[in-house]
Design an enzyme around this catalytic site. Structure first.
Site, mmCIF file in Angstrom:
data_model
loop_
_atom_site.group_PDB
_atom_site.id
_atom_site.type_symbol
_atom_site.label_atom_id
_atom_site.label_comp_id
_atom_site.label_asym_id
_atom_site.label_seq_id
_atom_site.Cartn_x
_atom_site.Cartn_y
_atom_site.Cartn_z
ATOM 1 N N THR A 113 0.812 -1.210 0.000
ATOM 2 C CA THR A 113 0.000 0.000 0.000
ATOM 3 C C THR A 113 0.852 1.270 0.000
ATOM 4 O O THR A 113 1.989 1.252 0.484
ATOM 5 C CB THR A 113 -0.888 -0.009 1.272
ATOM 6 O OG1 THR A 113 -1.495 1.272 1.423
ATOM 7 C CG2 THR A 113 -0.083 -0.293 2.536
ATOM 8 N N ASP A 114 0.282 2.351 -0.478
ATOM 9 C CA ASP A 114 0.959 3.654 -0.402
ATOM 10 C C ASP A 114 0.959 4.185 1.040
ATOM 11 O O ASP A 114 1.662 5.145 1.354
ATOM 12 C CB ASP A 114 0.294 4.674 -1.341
ATOM 13 C CG ASP A 114 -1.195 4.876 -1.089
ATOM 14 O OD1 ASP A 114 -1.759 4.258 -0.163
ATOM 15 O OD2 ASP A 114 -1.811 5.664 -1.841
ATOM 16 N N GLU A 115 0.164 3.550 1.926
ATOM 17 C CA GLU A 115 0.064 4.058 3.300
ATOM 18 C C GLU A 115 1.372 3.917 4.060
ATOM 19 O O GLU A 115 1.565 4.574 5.083
ATOM 20 C CB GLU A 115 -1.103 3.373 4.037
ATOM 21 C CG GLU A 115 -2.410 3.664 3.324
ATOM 22 C CD GLU A 115 -3.662 3.243 4.065
ATOM 23 O OE1 GLU A 115 -3.640 3.174 5.294
ATOM 24 O OE2 GLU A 115 -4.667 2.994 3.373
ATOM 25 N N TYR B 118 -1.832 -0.624 10.947
ATOM 26 C CA TYR B 118 -1.924 -1.316 9.648
ATOM 27 C C TYR B 118 -0.750 -0.947 8.759
ATOM 28 O O TYR B 118 -0.034 -1.810 8.238
ATOM 29 C CB TYR B 118 -3.250 -0.968 8.953
ATOM 30 C CG TYR B 118 -3.219 -1.200 7.461
ATOM 31 C CD1 TYR B 118 -3.011 -2.475 6.930
ATOM 32 C CD2 TYR B 118 -3.377 -0.131 6.561
ATOM 33 C CE1 TYR B 118 -2.960 -2.677 5.555
ATOM 34 C CE2 TYR B 118 -3.335 -0.327 5.196
ATOM 35 C CZ TYR B 118 -3.121 -1.603 4.695
ATOM 36 O OH TYR B 118 -3.061 -1.808 3.339
ATOM 37 N N LYS C 241 2.348 -3.326 7.348
ATOM 38 C CA LYS C 241 2.663 -3.511 5.917
ATOM 39 C C LYS C 241 4.099 -3.068 5.648
ATOM 40 O O LYS C 241 4.822 -3.710 4.885
ATOM 41 C CB LYS C 241 1.688 -2.738 5.023
ATOM 42 C CG LYS C 241 0.297 -3.333 4.935
ATOM 43 C CD LYS C 241 0.263 -4.753 4.379
ATOM 44 C CE LYS C 241 0.399 -4.807 2.876
ATOM 45 N NZ LYS C 241 0.258 -6.217 2.382
ATOM 46 N N LYS D 289 -14.925 -0.488 3.908
ATOM 47 C CA LYS D 289 -14.157 0.590 3.285
ATOM 48 C C LYS D 289 -15.146 1.652 2.814
ATOM 49 O O LYS D 289 -16.323 1.359 2.543
ATOM 50 C CB LYS D 289 -13.377 0.051 2.083
ATOM 51 C CG LYS D 289 -12.426 -1.066 2.424
ATOM 52 C CD LYS D 289 -11.158 -0.539 3.042
ATOM 53 C CE LYS D 289 -10.013 -1.484 2.844
ATOM 54 N NZ LYS D 289 -9.664 -2.250 4.043
HETATM 55 P P1 TYD Z 1 -10.864 3.579 4.016
HETATM 56 O O1 TYD Z 1 -11.799 3.116 2.957
HETATM 57 O O2 TYD Z 1 -10.947 2.976 5.367
HETATM 58 O O3 TYD Z 1 -9.388 3.444 3.405
HETATM 59 P P2 TYD Z 1 -7.964 4.017 3.969
HETATM 60 O O4 TYD Z 1 -8.138 4.472 5.359
HETATM 61 O O5 TYD Z 1 -7.077 2.816 3.873
HETATM 62 O O6 TYD Z 1 -7.588 5.116 3.027
HETATM 63 O O7 TYD Z 1 -11.040 5.150 4.190
HETATM 64 C C1 TYD Z 1 -10.888 6.006 3.090
HETATM 65 C C2 TYD Z 1 -11.098 7.406 3.599
HETATM 66 O O8 TYD Z 1 -12.473 7.555 3.998
HETATM 67 C C3 TYD Z 1 -10.269 7.738 4.820
HETATM 68 O O9 TYD Z 1 -9.841 9.095 4.732
HETATM 69 C C4 TYD Z 1 -11.233 7.580 5.983
HETATM 70 C C5 TYD Z 1 -12.585 7.933 5.369
HETATM 71 N N1 TYD Z 1 -13.753 7.220 5.932
HETATM 72 C C6 TYD Z 1 -14.857 7.948 6.385
HETATM 73 O O10 TYD Z 1 -14.894 9.189 6.332
HETATM 74 N N2 TYD Z 1 -15.923 7.249 6.891
HETATM 75 C C7 TYD Z 1 -15.921 5.886 6.975
HETATM 76 O O11 TYD Z 1 -16.901 5.293 7.479
HETATM 77 C C8 TYD Z 1 -14.783 5.153 6.493
HETATM 78 C C9 TYD Z 1 -14.745 3.656 6.569
HETATM 79 C C10 TYD Z 1 -13.716 5.876 5.975
#
Ligand code: TYD
Length: 333
Positions: free
Chosen positions: A125-127, A149, A153, A188
């Site tokens: 991941t880019d994270e 997380y 990774k 997600k």
């Molecule tokens: P997510 O899909 O969990 O991916 P990641 O954290 O790996 O990027 O979240 C994507 C973005 O959306 C992140 O900035 C957090 C936001 N988010 C919300 O605002 N509400 C939610 O319920 C979730 C799951 C994520």
């Protein structure tokens, strides 16, 4: 080629298995998956009777069953999608992340080394690079993970590097931006918001909603991993991005508009601890070295994804009960 796809019952792994079987008629694929909450064999119903496809239930943390599987099927290469991936879960319960994403990757590297496999592709991941306000991370950027997380990774990815440098283990690492498409577990943001709206529920937007994510469709990611498997030099690292960046609040409005719903369905909730502001990666290396470019327009891909969730209600309804609800109750308490 005889390929072991770890985490093949999950969202991205199952798309990759279907892509490989359709593209390479003489390949055999073994799907090695623990079947955690995010793994569903139903994701593979199209290929379950294909004689070139086999399923083995196993955990990448279990070296014995991994070795047995590699020997039994004469595996030549591994693609590792097996990982705990959800940031919010890692904040509440990091143990599984450390086990699967670090120790699991270590086991796969050991197996790749021991059996002289041709290639291991580590899907990451880019994270691992952390958050960036302006500009984009390159493959040379230092790791600065901010969630358990991302740190797990990063640990796995560092092991990949060390195995190549120390033992010349033929591993290639990919750092991808956020995935979206059909079959994504509805925790997600994209599938959570779509399915909430289909259920008549509001969508929980974290903080001020101005966090930025870069999005890649499953189909573009499958093509990139295919190239890494077949064309990338061992020891290489590739960013897989698209430049399709969007603030969460704008993404939410796109989903609402596409689903004919108003902004009153947005429910601002407390922010995620350590919430990365922006992810952005420079992907010119994969374009220059391997000729890869994203093809799917985000608006079009999002529309298709919404359609898929509309048409596959029984798939996600099952997932949004039981354990899923327990988890979200804890998060929003
Ligand atoms: P997510 O899909 O969990 O991916 P990641 O954290 O790996 O990027 O979240 C994507 C973005 O959306 C992140 O900035 C957090 C936001 N988010 C919300 O605002 N509400 C939610 O319920 C979730 C799951 C994520």
């Amino acid at each position: 080629m005889k390929l072991l796809v770890c985490g093949g019952a999950g969202f991205m792994g199952s798309h990759f298995i279907k892509y490989i079987l359709a593209k390479y008629p003489d390949y055999q694929v073994v799907n090695f998956d623990k079947l955690t909450y995010a793994g569903y064999l139903e994701n593979l119903h199209e290929v379950e009777n294909d004689p070139r496809y086999k399923f083995v239930q196993g955990d990448i943390c279990d070296r014995e069953i991994l070795e047995k599987t590699v020997q039994e099927f004469g595996i030549e290469a591994i693609v590792n999608y097996a990982a705990e991936t959800h940031v919010d879960r890692s904040i509440m319960d990091p143990d599984a992340f450390l086990r699967t994403d670090v120790l699991g990757t270590f086991n796969l590297l050991e197996v790749t080394k021991k059996f002289n496999l041709k290639k291991m592709v580590q899907v990451s991941t880019d994270e691992v690079y952390g958050s960036i306000e302006k500009g984009s991370f390159t493959e040379e950027s230092p790791f600065a993970p901010n969630s358990p997380y991302a740190a797990a990774k990063a640990g796995g990815d560092h092991l990949c590097r060390a195995y190549f440098v120390t033992y010349q283990t033929p591993v290639v690492v990919s750092h991808s931006c956020n995935f979206y498409g059909a079959n994504q577990y509805p925790e997600k943001i994209i599938p959570l918001f779509i399915t909430n709206l289909l259920e008549g529920k509001k969508v929980p937007l974290y903080g001020d909603g101005k966090n930025v994510r870069e999005w890649i469709h499953t189909s573009d990611h499958c093509r990139a991993i295919d190239l890494l498997l077949h064309k990338a030099e061992p020891g290489e690292v590739y960013n897989i991005g698209t430049g399709q960046e969007i603030e969460n609040v704008e993404l939410t409005k796109l989903i609402l508009a596409e689903m004919g719903q108003g902004e009153e369905m947005i429910e601002p909730v407390k922010d995620r601890p350590g919430h990365d502001r922006r992810y952005s990666i420079n992907w010119s290396k994969i374009k220059e070295d391997l000729g890869w470019e994203p093809e799917k327009d985000f608006g079009e891909g999002l529309e298709e994804t919404i359609e898929w969730y509309r048409a596959n209600e029984s798939w996600w309804r099952k997932l949004k009960s039981g354990e899923y609800l327990e988890y979200y109750k804890k998060q929003y308490k």
